[in-house]
Design an enzyme around this catalytic site. Sequence first.
Site, PDB file in Angstrom:
ATOM      1  N   SER A  79       2.320  -3.650   5.839  1.00 41.99           N
ATOM      2  CA  SER A  79       2.954  -3.420   4.556  1.00 41.99           C
ATOM      3  C   SER A  79       2.785  -4.564   3.554  1.00 41.99           C
ATOM      4  O   SER A  79       2.541  -5.711   3.933  1.00 41.99           O
ATOM      5  CB  SER A  79       4.448  -3.205   4.838  1.00 41.99           C
ATOM      6  OG  SER A  79       5.217  -3.543   3.735  1.00 41.99           O
ATOM      7  N   ASP A 118      11.947   6.441  -3.276  1.00 43.85           N
ATOM      8  CA  ASP A 118      11.462   7.266  -2.150  1.00 43.85           C
ATOM      9  C   ASP A 118      11.738   6.659  -0.780  1.00 43.85           C
ATOM     10  O   ASP A 118      11.744   7.365   0.223  1.00 43.85           O
ATOM     11  CB  ASP A 118       9.945   7.468  -2.287  1.00 43.85           C
ATOM     12  CG  ASP A 118       9.201   6.124  -2.397  1.00 43.85           C
ATOM     13  OD1 ASP A 118       7.965   6.130  -2.492  1.00 43.85           O
ATOM     14  OD2 ASP A 118       9.868   5.058  -2.384  1.00 43.85           O
ATOM     15  N   HIS A 119      11.997   5.365  -0.687  1.00 41.47           N
ATOM     16  CA  HIS A 119      12.104   4.717   0.630  1.00 41.47           C
ATOM     17  C   HIS A 119      13.515   4.659   1.178  1.00 41.47           C
ATOM     18  O   HIS A 119      13.697   4.485   2.373  1.00 41.47           O
ATOM     19  CB  HIS A 119      11.575   3.278   0.549  1.00 41.47           C
ATOM     20  CG  HIS A 119      10.086   3.170   0.603  1.00 41.47           C
ATOM     21  ND1 HIS A 119       9.261   3.641  -0.388  1.00 41.47           N
ATOM     22  CD2 HIS A 119       9.264   2.650   1.538  1.00 41.47           C
ATOM     23  CE1 HIS A 119       8.005   3.398  -0.077  1.00 41.47           C
ATOM     24  NE2 HIS A 119       7.971   2.806   1.084  1.00 41.47           N
ATOM     25  N   ARG A 138       5.236  -5.543   1.762  1.00 38.80           N
ATOM     26  CA  ARG A 138       6.576  -6.104   1.495  1.00 38.80           C
ATOM     27  C   ARG A 138       6.531  -7.623   1.489  1.00 38.80           C
ATOM     28  O   ARG A 138       6.291  -8.271   2.483  1.00 38.80           O
ATOM     29  CB  ARG A 138       7.586  -5.563   2.508  1.00 38.80           C
ATOM     30  CG  ARG A 138       7.312  -5.931   3.942  1.00 38.80           C
ATOM     31  CD  ARG A 138       8.157  -5.182   4.922  1.00 38.80           C
ATOM     32  NE  ARG A 138       7.653  -3.834   5.126  1.00 38.80           N
ATOM     33  CZ  ARG A 138       7.938  -3.123   6.226  1.00 38.80           C
ATOM     34  NH1 ARG A 138       8.676  -3.636   7.173  1.00 38.80           N
ATOM     35  NH2 ARG A 138       7.485  -1.904   6.373  1.00 38.80           N
ATOM     36  N   ARG A 145       1.083   5.255  10.074  1.00 34.41           N
ATOM     37  CA  ARG A 145       1.433   4.030  10.785  1.00 34.41           C
ATOM     38  C   ARG A 145       2.288   4.375  11.995  1.00 34.41           C
ATOM     39  O   ARG A 145       3.119   5.279  11.927  1.00 34.41           O
ATOM     40  CB  ARG A 145       2.207   3.122   9.828  1.00 34.41           C
ATOM     41  CG  ARG A 145       1.761   1.688   9.880  1.00 34.41           C
ATOM     42  CD  ARG A 145       2.269   0.887   8.710  1.00 34.41           C
ATOM     43  NE  ARG A 145       1.157   0.387   7.905  1.00 34.41           N
ATOM     44  CZ  ARG A 145       1.325  -0.216   6.734  1.00 34.41           C
ATOM     45  NH1 ARG A 145       2.521  -0.348   6.214  1.00 34.41           N
ATOM     46  NH2 ARG A 145       0.282  -0.656   6.065  1.00 34.41           N
ATOM     47  N   ASP A 192       2.833  -1.543  -2.644  1.00 33.44           N
ATOM     48  CA  ASP A 192       2.839  -0.770  -1.412  1.00 33.44           C
ATOM     49  C   ASP A 192       1.412  -0.734  -0.880  1.00 33.44           C
ATOM     50  O   ASP A 192       0.464  -0.483  -1.632  1.00 33.44           O
ATOM     51  CB  ASP A 192       3.349   0.659  -1.667  1.00 33.44           C
ATOM     52  CG  ASP A 192       3.575   1.371  -0.354  1.00 33.44           C
ATOM     53  OD1 ASP A 192       4.705   1.376   0.140  1.00 33.44           O
ATOM     54  OD2 ASP A 192       2.579   1.888   0.200  1.00 33.44           O
TER      55      ASP A 192
HETATM   56  O1  LIG Z   1       7.866  -1.360   1.874  1.00 29.94           O
HETATM   57  C1  LIG Z   1       8.069  -0.837   2.968  1.00 29.94           C
HETATM   58  O2  LIG Z   1       8.940  -1.276   3.712  1.00 29.94           O
HETATM   59  C2  LIG Z   1       7.396   0.404   3.432  1.00 29.94           C
HETATM   60  C3  LIG Z   1       5.933   0.584   3.206  1.00 29.94           C
HETATM   61  O3  LIG Z   1       5.744   1.682   2.349  1.00 29.94           O
HETATM   62  C4  LIG Z   1       5.339  -0.625   2.575  1.00 29.94           C
HETATM   63  N1  LIG Z   1       3.919  -0.657   2.513  1.00 29.94           N
HETATM   64  O4  LIG Z   1       3.215   0.138   3.130  1.00 29.94           O
HETATM   65  O5  LIG Z   1       3.455  -1.596   1.817  1.00 29.94           O
HETATM   66  C5  LIG Z   1       5.301   0.859   4.551  1.00 29.94           C
HETATM   67  O6  LIG Z   1       4.809   1.984   4.706  1.00 29.94           O
HETATM   68  O7  LIG Z   1       5.367  -0.050   5.387  1.00 29.94           O
HETATM   69  S1  SF4 Z   2       3.556   4.925   4.477  1.00 30.33           S
HETATM   70 FE1  SF4 Z   2       5.021   3.755   3.237  1.00 30.33          FE
HETATM   71  S2  SF4 Z   2       4.925   4.772   1.208  1.00 30.33           S
HETATM   72 FE2  SF4 Z   2       3.973   6.182   2.665  1.00 30.33          FE
HETATM   73  S3  SF4 Z   2       5.614   7.561   3.293  1.00 30.33           S
HETATM   74 FE3  SF4 Z   2       5.533   5.901   4.800  1.00 30.33          FE
HETATM   75  S4  SF4 Z   2       6.983   4.372   4.052  1.00 30.33           S
HETATM   76 FE4  SF4 Z   2       6.564   5.759   2.347  1.00 30.33          FE
END
Ligand SMILES: O=C(O)C[C@@](O)(C[N+](=O)[O-])C(=O)O
Ligand code: SF4
Length: 721
Positions: free
Chosen positions: A660, A105-106, A662, A458, A170
């Site tokens: 995140s 999805d990313h 990550r 975010r 995530d």
């Molecule tokens: O892994 C990422 O880079 C994207 C992510 O979904 C990760 N996260 O929220 O843990 C996010 O929304 O920052």
């Molecule tokens: S917040 Fe993270 S998991 Fe949710 S849509 Fe954005 S990048 Fe994807």
Amino acid sequence: IARQPSISPLNTDTPLDYASQVARLEAVKSGSPRRLTLTEKLLYSHLIISPEHRWTLDSIHRGKTSLRLRPDRVACHDATATMALLQFISAGLPKVAIPTTVHSDHLIVARNGAEDDLKRAELEYREVYEFLSSAAKKYGIGFWRPGSGIIHTTIFENYTFPGGLIIGTDSHTPNAGGMGMLGIGVGGSDAVDAMAGMPWELQCPKVVGIRLTGRLSGWASSKDIICKLAGILTVSGGKGKVIEFFGPGTQTLGATAMATVCNMSAEIGSTSCIFPYSEFMSRYLSATKRADIASLADIYKDILLTADEGSEQHYDEIIDLDLDTLEPHINGPFTPDLSHPLSQLKVAVSRSDWPVKVSHAMVGSCTNSSYEDLEKTKQLVNQAKSAGLHRVTTPFMVTPGSETIRATAEADGILQVLRDAGAVVLSNSCGPCVGQWDRTDVNVKERERNTVVSSFNRNFVGRHDSNPETCSFVTSPEMVTAFAYAGRIDFNPMTDSIPVGGSTQQLRFAPPTSVELPTNFSIGKDTYQAPQNDTAGLFVEIDPKSNRLQLLRPFDAWKQGSAKSMHILVKVRGKCTTDHISPAGPWYKYRGHLENISNNMLLAASNAFLPSDYSNMLGHAVHPLKQAPTILPIPEVARDIRDSGARWCIIGDWNYGEGSSREHAALEPRFLGGVAVIARSFARIHETNLKKQGMLPLTFDDAADYDRITKGDRITLVGVE
Ligand SMILES: O=C(O)C[C@@](O)(C[N+](=O)[O-])C(=O)O
Ligand code: SF4
């Protein structure tokens, strides 16, 4: 309690066994009359009980005790799964020990719309998808191919069940709380612990009770609950806590509406967020062909799926929220806790330098892309059409959260109404939310200042388009749609009208009504690759010349003296999220290649050793090994220090590593020769990720000592050998 027949939620191998879960809880309670909060019930019923670990309520201290847990499921997405699977491969096990899924999805970049973007991603990321698919086949993991949907939406539709515990690589894994399931964001190495059948450890969280009374009305939506809470608790207020909703208001919200609240709870740094079981959850389970789970949950509602009567005295803190008086909120820019009630937005805008014109409006992300969200958007578009406004005035993108939602919204005519009004329907993926956006409407290279509104969770600096001058505001889908017609961020649909071009008519929006569920969910395309049984003859191929995937090698062992007289690579000034430490978007292609992705380390961070007006010096450091003062990108300086045999540390500010999960944000400093991060405070997931990757996350005993650190200082850590 009668032993119920074990049943399996869809697509999982673990039978749903509430009876055993209750038995574990009773063993921990061992006859104590103590009333338990829902969070305690869900955590304690997932404890690993063994001869050497006999838990009792007296032996568990919230905020202190390290719990050893067995989650029901693990989920990873394509931007974190590569690194998690590379670590799992190094564990040398034949298969995962608990049901695990990987979600694509990313990586899909939003540009022209769903079909084009998906085709392009399948070409561009073929190597990564083939790795994920082959690793999933090899290790007994379910694989959701590109186009399936955003990880949290797919989980919600297929795997959530009241009373469960799921961990995901995530930070928005708490989305599962909308189904009464505890979802917790972790780094890949934590996920690998659980996938390998090892205990997953979590510091026992405190519990904040949010008493919900009243009922939403008018323009207020569930998104406003969490936007308001973010303003109260701030981005670090939830650290080490679970947000638990209770009270009559919890019985008035749809399941996906509750998921929105839990999803965005990640923005206050909380461990998780949970709602008690309700008839809305039961209805959603039935609508998604899991009525059998609902009928079991009905039986265990009181003993396992809701807090005990009178347990509110055991919350560490209680906040009251009255839904009757809750108004829409718009949060931003640059931080999700800068919360503006709609009634105060006009004044806030007038006192700011934020561009009033909205350059882009976006409905989507895992937070708000449900059927209910798209249906509300459609209602407002139809109102505008009836008033003679046939097209939105602002570029408008809409993302269905999953293939099921897309197919249903298409079948119900929702998507066509949006397209006819000028909306671009994107693929079922993250897209602009996380910088996967080939943006052409403003000049991001020249850092053109502009304002965007979205239904995301975010809005950090540069998050959507790598442009630090993009002022991003998050709010509900209905507010985003109203802004898409008004074209201005100081618009209030409760008081303002929109002129209908060329006529004396004005459009005054009426608030949309909530359509919680479709008559029927359509299934859509089959994008799921189920786990296989016989995997012995399967192999995972990684091209050694690949610049996207690289097998992991063990880090160098600790060398005596590594913490002596360390250089300070950077003294980070202000907010430093994981988007600052390891930027996403254009760097996604290297998420499976540690050496390459390390070239983005701290590139978005502000260095207190450089003059703050050096804004184009984000991500730069003074090179300590050069004779003449030399300022270079941080990754280059870090690599040089490492290759010289010396070691370095980072000085961090408040809530270092916010955002995140990550773990690249922890892997990269370790790979480039870092030893420690010494900060005023840390975000939970990042602090854990640093430990897991062999870094020392140390917190100043006196936060004021941060100010005593000056350029040229060397740091020696005493007593860490
Ligand atoms: O892994 C990422 O880079 C994207 C992510 O979904 C990760 N996260 O929220 O843990 C996010 O929304 O920052
Ligand atoms: S917040 Fe993270 S998991 Fe949710 S849509 Fe954005 S990048 Fe994807």
